[in-house]
Design a protein around this motif. Structure first.
Motif, PDB file in Angstrom:
ATOM      1  N   VAL A 258      66.523  14.930 -68.287  1.00  0.00           N
ATOM      2  CA  VAL A 258      65.096  15.238 -68.284  1.00  0.00           C
ATOM      3  C   VAL A 258      64.406  14.408 -67.204  1.00  0.00           C
ATOM      4  N   LEU A 259      63.810  15.096 -66.217  1.00  0.00           N
ATOM      5  CA  LEU A 259      63.030  14.436 -65.167  1.00  0.00           C
ATOM      6  C   LEU A 259      61.576  14.854 -65.324  1.00  0.00           C
ATOM      7  N   LYS A 260      60.693  13.864 -65.529  1.00  0.00           N
ATOM      8  CA  LYS A 260      59.283  14.151 -65.791  1.00  0.00           C
ATOM      9  C   LYS A 260      58.427  13.588 -64.649  1.00  0.00           C
ATOM     10  N   PHE A 261      57.700  14.473 -63.978  1.00  0.00           N
ATOM     11  CA  PHE A 261      56.879  14.075 -62.842  1.00  0.00           C
ATOM     12  C   PHE A 261      55.400  14.316 -63.143  1.00  0.00           C
ATOM     13  N   LEU A 262      54.603  13.268 -63.032  1.00  0.00           N
ATOM     14  CA  LEU A 262      53.160  13.398 -63.139  1.00  0.00           C
ATOM     15  C   LEU A 262      52.582  13.396 -61.730  1.00  0.00           C
ATOM     16  N   LEU A 263      52.045  14.544 -61.304  1.00  0.00           N
ATOM     17  CA  LEU A 263      51.467  14.655 -59.970  1.00  0.00           C
ATOM     18  C   LEU A 263      50.064  14.057 -60.006  1.00  0.00           C
ATOM     19  N   HIS A 264      49.910  12.927 -59.305  1.00  0.00           N
ATOM     20  CA  HIS A 264      48.716  12.087 -59.418  1.00  0.00           C
ATOM     21  C   HIS A 264      47.831  12.239 -58.181  1.00  0.00           C
ATOM     22  N   ILE A 265      46.664  12.857 -58.346  1.00  0.00           N
ATOM     23  CA  ILE A 265      45.713  12.991 -57.252  1.00  0.00           C
ATOM     24  C   ILE A 265      44.396  12.312 -57.634  1.00  0.00           C
ATOM     25  N   SER A 266      43.588  12.045 -56.626  1.00  0.00           N
ATOM     26  CA  SER A 266      42.284  11.427 -56.868  1.00  0.00           C
ATOM     27  C   SER A 266      41.256  12.497 -57.223  1.00  0.00           C
ATOM     28  N   ALA A 267      40.141  12.052 -57.789  1.00  0.00           N
ATOM     29  CA  ALA A 267      39.066  12.981 -58.133  1.00  0.00           C
ATOM     30  C   ALA A 267      38.510  13.652 -56.876  1.00  0.00           C
ATOM     31  N   GLU A 268      38.414  12.911 -55.766  1.00  0.00           N
ATOM     32  CA  GLU A 268      37.915  13.470 -54.524  1.00  0.00           C
ATOM     33  C   GLU A 268      38.875  14.522 -53.965  1.00  0.00           C
ATOM     34  N   GLU A 269      40.169  14.251 -54.053  1.00  0.00           N
ATOM     35  CA  GLU A 269      41.157  15.228 -53.582  1.00  0.00           C
ATOM     36  C   GLU A 269      41.075  16.508 -54.401  1.00  0.00           C
ATOM     37  N   GLN A 270      40.896  16.365 -55.708  1.00  0.00           N
ATOM     38  CA  GLN A 270      40.750  17.561 -56.534  1.00  0.00           C
ATOM     39  C   GLN A 270      39.498  18.345 -56.146  1.00  0.00           C
ATOM     40  N   ARG A 271      38.399  17.633 -55.893  1.00  0.00           N
ATOM     41  CA  ARG A 271      37.156  18.295 -55.490  1.00  0.00           C
ATOM     42  C   ARG A 271      37.374  19.130 -54.234  1.00  0.00           C
ATOM     43  N   GLU A 272      38.053  18.542 -53.245  1.00  0.00           N
ATOM     44  CA  GLU A 272      38.288  19.246 -51.985  1.00  0.00           C
ATOM     45  C   GLU A 272      39.171  20.470 -52.188  1.00  0.00           C
ATOM     46  N   ARG A 273      40.190  20.346 -53.016  1.00  0.00           N
ATOM     47  CA  ARG A 273      41.103  21.468 -53.232  1.00  0.00           C
ATOM     48  C   ARG A 273      40.434  22.596 -54.008  1.00  0.00           C
ATOM     49  N   LEU A 274      39.613  22.258 -54.996  1.00  0.00           N
ATOM     50  CA  LEU A 274      38.893  23.292 -55.740  1.00  0.00           C
ATOM     51  C   LEU A 274      37.883  23.990 -54.839  1.00  0.00           C
ATOM     52  N   GLN A 275      37.204  23.212 -53.979  1.00  0.00           N
ATOM     53  CA  GLN A 275      36.243  23.814 -53.057  1.00  0.00           C
ATOM     54  C   GLN A 275      36.939  24.758 -52.088  1.00  0.00           C
ATOM     55  N   GLU A 276      38.140  24.384 -51.667  1.00  0.00           N
ATOM     56  CA  GLU A 276      38.915  25.239 -50.765  1.00  0.00           C
ATOM     57  C   GLU A 276      39.248  26.566 -51.436  1.00  0.00           C
ATOM     58  N   ARG A 277      39.528  26.537 -52.717  1.00  0.00           N
ATOM     59  CA  ARG A 277      39.821  27.770 -53.443  1.00  0.00           C
ATOM     60  C   ARG A 277      38.586  28.673 -53.515  1.00  0.00           C
ATOM     61  N   ILE A 278      37.417  28.056 -53.544  1.00  0.00           N
ATOM     62  CA  ILE A 278      36.174  28.832 -53.571  1.00  0.00           C
ATOM     63  C   ILE A 278      35.853  29.393 -52.193  1.00  0.00           C
ATOM     64  N   ASP A 279      36.075  28.588 -51.149  1.00  0.00           N
ATOM     65  CA  ASP A 279      35.703  28.972 -49.787  1.00  0.00           C
ATOM     66  C   ASP A 279      36.674  29.964 -49.152  1.00  0.00           C
ATOM     67  N   ASP A 280      37.933  29.953 -49.577  1.00  0.00           N
ATOM     68  CA  ASP A 280      38.963  30.794 -48.967  1.00  0.00           C
ATOM     69  C   ASP A 280      39.223  32.014 -49.856  1.00  0.00           C
ATOM     70  N   PRO A 281      38.854  33.219 -49.410  1.00  0.00           N
ATOM     71  CA  PRO A 281      39.049  34.425 -50.237  1.00  0.00           C
ATOM     72  C   PRO A 281      40.501  34.644 -50.663  1.00  0.00           C
ATOM     73  N   THR A 282      41.441  34.169 -49.839  1.00  0.00           N
ATOM     74  CA  THR A 282      42.851  34.365 -50.188  1.00  0.00           C
ATOM     75  C   THR A 282      43.295  33.433 -51.313  1.00  0.00           C
ATOM     76  N   LYS A 283      42.421  32.493 -51.683  1.00  0.00           N
ATOM     77  CA  LYS A 283      42.763  31.548 -52.759  1.00  0.00           C
ATOM     78  C   LYS A 283      41.883  31.734 -53.997  1.00  0.00           C
ATOM     79  N   HIS A 284      41.049  32.762 -53.974  1.00  0.00           N
ATOM     80  CA  HIS A 284      40.174  33.004 -55.121  1.00  0.00           C
ATOM     81  C   HIS A 284      40.972  33.223 -56.402  1.00  0.00           C
ATOM     82  N   TRP A 285      42.151  33.817 -56.264  1.00  0.00           N
ATOM     83  CA  TRP A 285      42.964  34.116 -57.446  1.00  0.00           C
ATOM     84  C   TRP A 285      43.394  32.841 -58.174  1.00  0.00           C
TER      85      TRP A 285
END
Length: 281
Positions: free
Chosen positions: A177-204
């Motif tokens: 069993v290999l368990k990985f917690l992918l750890h990002i910052s709150a700012e990094e999450q903000r940028e990635r979520l905004q990218e999903r909103i701004d890029d029509p190909t990522k709306h899904w």
């Protein structure tokens, strides 16, 4: 140049909470999400190493499938936009589909809720020679219900114990069993979520629920810290992966996976004597 196995072991250990029998929460603040402990120094070189590791992993996976002595369960856990899908594509997408399976866990169905929370999980365990990759996992059941107050502290502790017992049973019956917690910052999450909103190909990829959950960032971080402290065991330790860098995330997980497979000393089954004199005409 990639890490040697011994160097990688040292780097890997620094990102594992270790066995925490006290059950005290493991502060995520001690793990820098922007760190790159496995990096060669440049992004371009890191990408080349990831590609080389993909070839190596593909060959190791073939032997793993033929060997049949082991089973491998890989858990990818993390907040929204932490990179679970990207890891599946970047690390496991180049491996042969032979014996490699992926499950993306969603909220339990009505039929699944009629059973204990591990019932649906147990049905997706890898068989001999198989590699199973979980995109999210049974740890959602000590995250979402905890943050939303759907279960009591006593029920949460009970689930921690049940998870530990479940994973111990898996390990004692041949599953790594290999368990990985992918750890990002709150700012990094903000940028990635905004990218999903701004890029029509990522709306899904985007859901308005993502914004609701983002408001609970602090509560989710605390829930992750609690589960790290309660469920990082000797038999199934957690590895915190600094994942602000997508390339480094893939490099670290691919390296740990490669080294874990090498330590198994995999081998093909012995040759069949009855085939020695066989000639295909």
């Amino acid at each position: 140049m990639s890490h040697s196995s011994s160097d990688a072991d040292v780097a890997w250990a620094a990102w594992q909470p270790g066995s925490t029998e006290s059950g005290k929460p493991c502060p995520l603040a001690k793990f820098d999400p922007s760190a790159k402990p496995f990096s060669t120094g440049t992004k371009s070189q890191d990408k080349l190493v990831v590609e080389a590791l993909a070839t190596e992993l593909d060959a190791l996976q073939e032997v793993f499938f033929a060997d049949k002595r082991f089973k491998l369960l890989i858990l990818l856990q993390g907040t929204d936009a932490a990179g679970k899908d990207g890891t599946v594509r970047g690390v496991f997408g180049h491996m042969s589909p032979l014996g490699v399976h992926t499950v993306g866990w969603k909220a339990p169905t009505e039929a699944e809720r009629a059973h204990d929370f591990l019932w649906r999980i147990h049905q997706q365990m890898p068989g001999a020679g198989e590699i199973m990759v979980f995109n999210r996992s049974h740890y959602e059941d000590v995250l979402v219900p905890v943050v939303n107050g759907w279960i009591s502290p006593e029920q949460t502790q009970q689930r921690y114990r049940q998870i530990n017992d479940f994973e111990r049973m898996l390990c004692e019956t041949g599953t790594i069993v290999l368990k990985f917690l992918l750890h990002i910052s709150a700012e990094e999450q903000r940028e990635r979520l905004q990218e999903r909103i701004d890029d029509p190909t990522k709306h899904w990829k985007f859901s308005v629920d993502d914004l609701v959950v983002r408001k609970q960032w602090k509560e989710y971080q605390q829930a992750y810290e609690a589960l790290l402290g309660a469920t990082s065991t000797d038999w199934a330790p957690w590895t915190v992966v600094p994942a602000n860098s997508k390339t480094h995330r893939n490099l670290m997980i691919a390296t740990v996976l490669r080294d874990s497979l090498l330590k198994l000393k995999l081998r093909y089954p012995p040759a069949k004597p009855e085939l020695t004199a066989v000639k295909v005409v």
